[in-house]
Scaffold this motif. Structure first.
Motif, mmCIF file in Angstrom:
data_model
loop_
_atom_site.group_PDB
_atom_site.id
_atom_site.type_symbol
_atom_site.label_atom_id
_atom_site.label_comp_id
_atom_site.label_asym_id
_atom_site.label_seq_id
_atom_site.Cartn_x
_atom_site.Cartn_y
_atom_site.Cartn_z
ATOM 1 N N GLY A 187 4.719 1.326 3.557
ATOM 2 C CA GLY A 187 4.216 0.241 4.418
ATOM 3 C C GLY A 187 2.814 0.376 4.787
ATOM 4 O O GLY A 187 2.087 -0.401 5.352
ATOM 5 N N VAL A 188 2.204 1.629 4.797
ATOM 6 C CA VAL A 188 0.766 1.932 5.330
ATOM 7 C C VAL A 188 -0.128 1.795 4.106
ATOM 8 O O VAL A 188 0.078 2.458 3.181
ATOM 9 C CB VAL A 188 0.918 3.181 6.021
ATOM 10 C CG1 VAL A 188 -0.583 3.477 6.498
ATOM 11 C CG2 VAL A 188 1.911 3.458 7.099
ATOM 12 N N ALA A 189 -1.265 1.087 4.409
ATOM 13 C CA ALA A 189 -2.286 0.996 3.484
ATOM 14 C C ALA A 189 -1.888 0.533 2.085
ATOM 15 O O ALA A 189 -2.068 0.740 1.143
ATOM 16 C CB ALA A 189 -2.907 2.183 3.287
ATOM 17 N N ASN A 244 2.167 0.683 13.558
ATOM 18 C CA ASN A 244 0.834 -0.105 14.036
ATOM 19 C C ASN A 244 0.032 -0.227 12.941
ATOM 20 O O ASN A 244 -1.097 -1.200 12.877
ATOM 21 C CB ASN A 244 0.155 0.560 15.168
ATOM 22 C CG ASN A 244 0.815 0.407 16.484
ATOM 23 O OD1 ASN A 244 1.822 -0.411 16.617
ATOM 24 N ND2 ASN A 244 0.651 1.373 17.332
ATOM 25 N N HIS A 245 0.092 0.397 11.776
ATOM 26 C CA HIS A 245 -0.777 0.327 10.625
ATOM 27 C C HIS A 245 -0.132 -0.116 9.506
ATOM 28 O O HIS A 245 -0.746 -0.116 8.245
ATOM 29 C CB HIS A 245 -1.774 1.533 10.156
ATOM 30 C CG HIS A 245 -2.491 2.010 11.156
ATOM 31 N ND1 HIS A 245 -1.986 2.631 12.532
ATOM 32 C CD2 HIS A 245 -3.877 1.836 11.527
ATOM 33 C CE1 HIS A 245 -3.439 3.014 13.277
ATOM 34 N NE2 HIS A 245 -4.211 2.513 12.510
ATOM 35 N N ASN A 246 1.218 -0.584 9.692
ATOM 36 C CA ASN A 246 1.866 -1.193 8.454
ATOM 37 C C ASN A 246 1.111 -2.471 8.091
ATOM 38 O O ASN A 246 1.026 -3.378 8.789
ATOM 39 C CB ASN A 246 3.116 -1.475 8.693
ATOM 40 C CG ASN A 246 4.142 -2.183 7.581
ATOM 41 O OD1 ASN A 246 3.658 -3.200 7.175
ATOM 42 N ND2 ASN A 246 5.120 -1.450 7.226
ATOM 43 N N ASP A 247 1.003 -2.614 6.785
ATOM 44 C CA ASP A 247 0.317 -3.694 6.256
ATOM 45 C C ASP A 247 0.704 -4.475 4.987
ATOM 46 O O ASP A 247 0.077 -5.246 4.359
ATOM 47 C CB ASP A 247 -1.210 -3.402 5.937
ATOM 48 C CG ASP A 247 -1.656 -2.414 5.044
ATOM 49 O OD1 ASP A 247 -0.486 -2.002 4.356
ATOM 50 O OD2 ASP A 247 -2.757 -2.221 4.662
ATOM 51 N N VAL A 248 1.980 -4.394 4.953
ATOM 52 C CA VAL A 248 2.686 -4.849 3.770
ATOM 53 C C VAL A 248 3.511 -6.169 4.327
ATOM 54 O O VAL A 248 4.354 -6.013 4.928
ATOM 55 C CB VAL A 248 3.742 -3.830 3.200
ATOM 56 C CG1 VAL A 248 4.366 -4.658 1.940
ATOM 57 C CG2 VAL A 248 3.106 -2.674 2.544
ATOM 58 N N PRO A 249 2.952 -7.300 4.024
ATOM 59 C CA PRO A 249 3.684 -8.565 4.654
ATOM 60 C C PRO A 249 5.151 -8.668 4.013
ATOM 61 O O PRO A 249 5.387 -8.465 2.961
ATOM 62 C CB PRO A 249 2.718 -9.649 4.280
ATOM 63 C CG PRO A 249 2.145 -9.045 2.965
ATOM 64 C CD PRO A 249 2.021 -7.494 3.222
ATOM 65 N N ASP A 259 2.211 -6.037 11.967
ATOM 66 C CA ASP A 259 2.158 -7.289 11.116
ATOM 67 C C ASP A 259 3.252 -8.301 11.064
ATOM 68 O O ASP A 259 2.873 -9.669 10.965
ATOM 69 C CB ASP A 259 1.675 -6.675 10.043
ATOM 70 C CG ASP A 259 2.549 -6.300 8.945
ATOM 71 O OD1 ASP A 259 3.373 -5.466 9.589
ATOM 72 O OD2 ASP A 259 2.469 -6.158 7.768
ATOM 73 N N ASP A 260 4.296 -7.767 11.031
ATOM 74 C CA ASP A 260 5.521 -8.801 10.648
ATOM 75 C C ASP A 260 6.144 -9.084 12.180
ATOM 76 O O ASP A 260 7.059 -10.292 12.169
ATOM 77 C CB ASP A 260 6.485 -8.161 9.904
ATOM 78 C CG ASP A 260 6.118 -8.195 8.338
ATOM 79 O OD1 ASP A 260 5.059 -8.913 8.160
ATOM 80 O OD2 ASP A 260 7.135 -7.553 7.449
ATOM 81 N N THR A 261 6.266 -8.280 13.135
ATOM 82 C CA THR A 261 6.980 -8.490 14.225
ATOM 83 C C THR A 261 5.891 -9.077 15.529
ATOM 84 O O THR A 261 6.519 -9.723 16.481
ATOM 85 C CB THR A 261 7.584 -7.218 14.622
ATOM 86 O OG1 THR A 261 6.492 -6.281 15.237
ATOM 87 C CG2 THR A 261 8.342 -6.526 13.625
#
Length: 589
Positions: A440-442, A470-475, A482-484
């Motif tokens: 989930g990161v990058a 805090n760096h998860n960027d997978v929508p 990003d999701d919560t």
């Protein structure tokens, strides 16, 4: 305490609020910190919804009575097989695929394959991940005093399907095989399957989420205790053996004996010794732990890893710092984390980020000198000489530019830590950043890191560290800011959050030095060439165990010139087991 060095006054383990992200806050709803008094739990607990979902609905209501006929051992249900140990035939009774819980979680017939991908088909979908194979050598057929060698096989914290380490017609060398050595010594050998990450349920869910692996191991111990008088071997002499994720599982099991925090999870799967009111009537502490390269303390494993390989610029030196900002941000958390543990070294000095490198250096020196003194034939290449290392069938040479040995006295003159860590990172490439929570990161969704050990059984994975969250960027993956819309601190402050409980319940560091019944005997090894987890992790485990007054015998060492592996020192490990068994005396007394 019997150990190689003498420890003196240590601080108790402290978990201050300032490092909550690394050391989860104790949650009253799961009764953290409550331990068994003797062999009974007097507190009734409710089954968490995420755990209840993993058990068959029609049988959850009577899970408490599972210590009855459903889990009774049948002494007559065995097959006699013959193997060879050291050239001599040996008869073994094989009690095949004993289901050690009353409510096993049904698994899908198609399970993920190994490192190469693909799938594998399993035959026992009903209980193949919650069963044990019990092998009894002829010398122990009627022996209820024999130690039980309890092997867990969940490398990488992966789910472990039932396996048979003892097979018909197999030949074993007791000098190199822990299986052969255990059988020759007259120990009952038990292969224990267990749920963990990667497991796919029959309903398409993921029922191996933490703390399933620890829950199942405890359930297996409880089965052995329930049936102690009917089975060969003594449940008071259980020696747990594991490597990597298995070493971590062995450590978590050994540290958290009889903790009431696991009771609702045990009730959900119908473990032995949970009565109709949800109280425990059996014990799940163990006699000894034999752990190799244990990947423990996952909630802080990324922090430890990045600190170790950035403190002296190892990632930069070896050209393996593809995410320098992430590495620096993660490593910066180590000092506060290490301070929070309140550990001390053998000489009484505090173990902190400022002293950790010197501590590791001392352990490397002790490892090399122990190796040299064990056998006159043992040598260490001189400075400028070469290490010949074989991995994957290929042998490569590495110049020794980091350790200087006096061949006359067989002692170490010096160790250059900068070059040593570069050597470790060169002979086996470092893990990515993050090392353990990368999914989930990058945009990374293909990583095989431990991220999928966490979250509810309905979700494939959930980030379990502050940086990765805090760096998860997978929508759309349901994990991360990003999701919560919540930062890690905000998310873990929610009463409904369970991921911090999951982290806690598989971490032996959270139970050592508490009221839990920690195993009295520990043998821990971590190879000096092992780059799979930071050396700080095993050092911290050792120092925490040394401070626990329940621990009577602690034998920890960095194993000279060993990679990420286990059971490479069978004669030494088995001699240790024999010694502690003899010292403990008659288990039936």
């Amino acid at each position: 305490m019997q150990r190689l060095t003498t420890y003196c006054g240590r601080d108790a383990l402290a978990h201050p609020p300032s490092v909550r992200a690394e050391r989860p806050v104790i949650r009253a709803r799961l009764l953290r910190g409550v331990a068994l008094a003797g062999s009974l739990v007097l507190t009734s607990v409710a089954v968490p919804a995420s755990v209840a979902a993993a058990a068959p609905a029609q049988s959850r209501s009577h899970a408490a009575g599972s210590q009855g006929a459903a889990l009774a051992f049948d002494p007559s249900r065995y097959t006699t097989i013959t193997v060879t140990v050291d050239g001599r035939p040996l008869q073994v009774r094989w009690y095949k695929e004993i289901c050690y819980v009353a409510n096993p979680v049904a698994a899908a017939a198609q399970q993920p394959g190994g490192p190469g991908g693909g799938t594998t088909t399993i035959s026992n979908t009903a209980c193949g991940y919650q069963s044990m194979n019990v092998f009894v050598p002829e010398s122990a057929f009627g022996d209820q005093r024999a130690p039980i060698y309890f092997a867990v096989n969940n490398s990488g914290w992966m789910a472990s399907y039932i396996r048979a380490s003892v097979t018909v017609g197999a030949a074993y060398n007791s000098a190199t095989s822990n299986v052969g050595a255990a059988l020759k010594a007259g120990y009952v050998f038990v292969d224990v399957a267990g749920r963990s990450r990667g497991l796919i349920g029959a309903d398409g869910s993921f029922p191996g989420k933490a703390p399933a692996a620890v829950t199942d191991a405890k359930a297996a111990v409880r089965y052995l205790r329930l049936n102690d008088t009917a089975m060969p071997g003594s449940a008071e002499r259980i020696v747990v053996n594991g490597t990597s994720g298995g070493g971590a599982l062995a450590s978590a099991l050994g540290a958290s004996g009889n903790s009431a925090e696991y009771t609702p999870y045990l009730a959900a799967v119908g473990a032995a010794g949970i009565d109709a009111k949800g109280r425990s009537t059996l014990r799940d502490d163990v006699f000894a732990v034999n752990a190799y390269c244990p990947i423990t303390d996952l909630g802080n494993a990324d922090i430890a890893y990045e600190w170790l390989y950035n403190a002296l610029g190892t990632r930069d030196t070896t050209g393996q710092n593809l995410s320098p900002a992430a590495a620096a941000e993660t490593a910066a958390r180590f000092a506060a984390y290490e301070k929070s543990l309140g550990l001390r070294n053998p000489d009484g000095s505090r173990l902190t980020a400022a002293t950790m490198l010197a501590t590791i250096q001392q352990e490397v020196v002790r490892s090399a000198e122990t190796y040299l003194k064990e056998d006159p034939a043992h040598t260490v290449p001189p400075l400028g000489g070469t290490f010949q290392i074989t991995a994957g069938g290929t042998t490569k040479s590495y110049v020794n530019d980091w350790i200087d040995v006096d061949t006359a006295t067989r002692t170490v003159r010096s160790v250059d830590m900068t070059k040593y860590l570069a050597f470790v990172a060169t002979q086996a490439a470092l893990k990515t950043t993050p090392a353990f929570d990368a999914v989930g990161v990058a945009g990374n969704t293909a990583s095989r890191t431990e991220t999928n050990l966490f979250g509810p059984p309905t979700q494939m994975y959930l980030n379990y560290t502050e940086y990765s969250w805090n760096h998860n960027d997978v929508p759309g993956d349901g994990s991360g800011l990003d999701d919560t819309g919540l930062t890690w601190k905000q998310y873990t402050a929610q009463p409904s959050t369970t991921v911090d409980d999951q982290i806690h319940l598989i971490n032996p560091m959270d139970f050592i030095g508490t009221k839990a019944d920690t195993a009295p005997n520990w043998y821990v090894r971590h190879g000096t060439r092992d780059r799979d987890t930071a050396f700080t992790v095993s050092v911290n485990l050792d120092r925490a165990l040394a401070a626990d007054k329940q621990v009577e015998d602690l034998d920890y060492r960095l194993a000279w010139n060993q990679p990420h592996a286990g059971n490479y020192d069978v004669p030494e490990a088995m001699a240790w087991i024999d010694r502690i068994v003899q010292k403990a005396g008659d288990p039936l007394a």
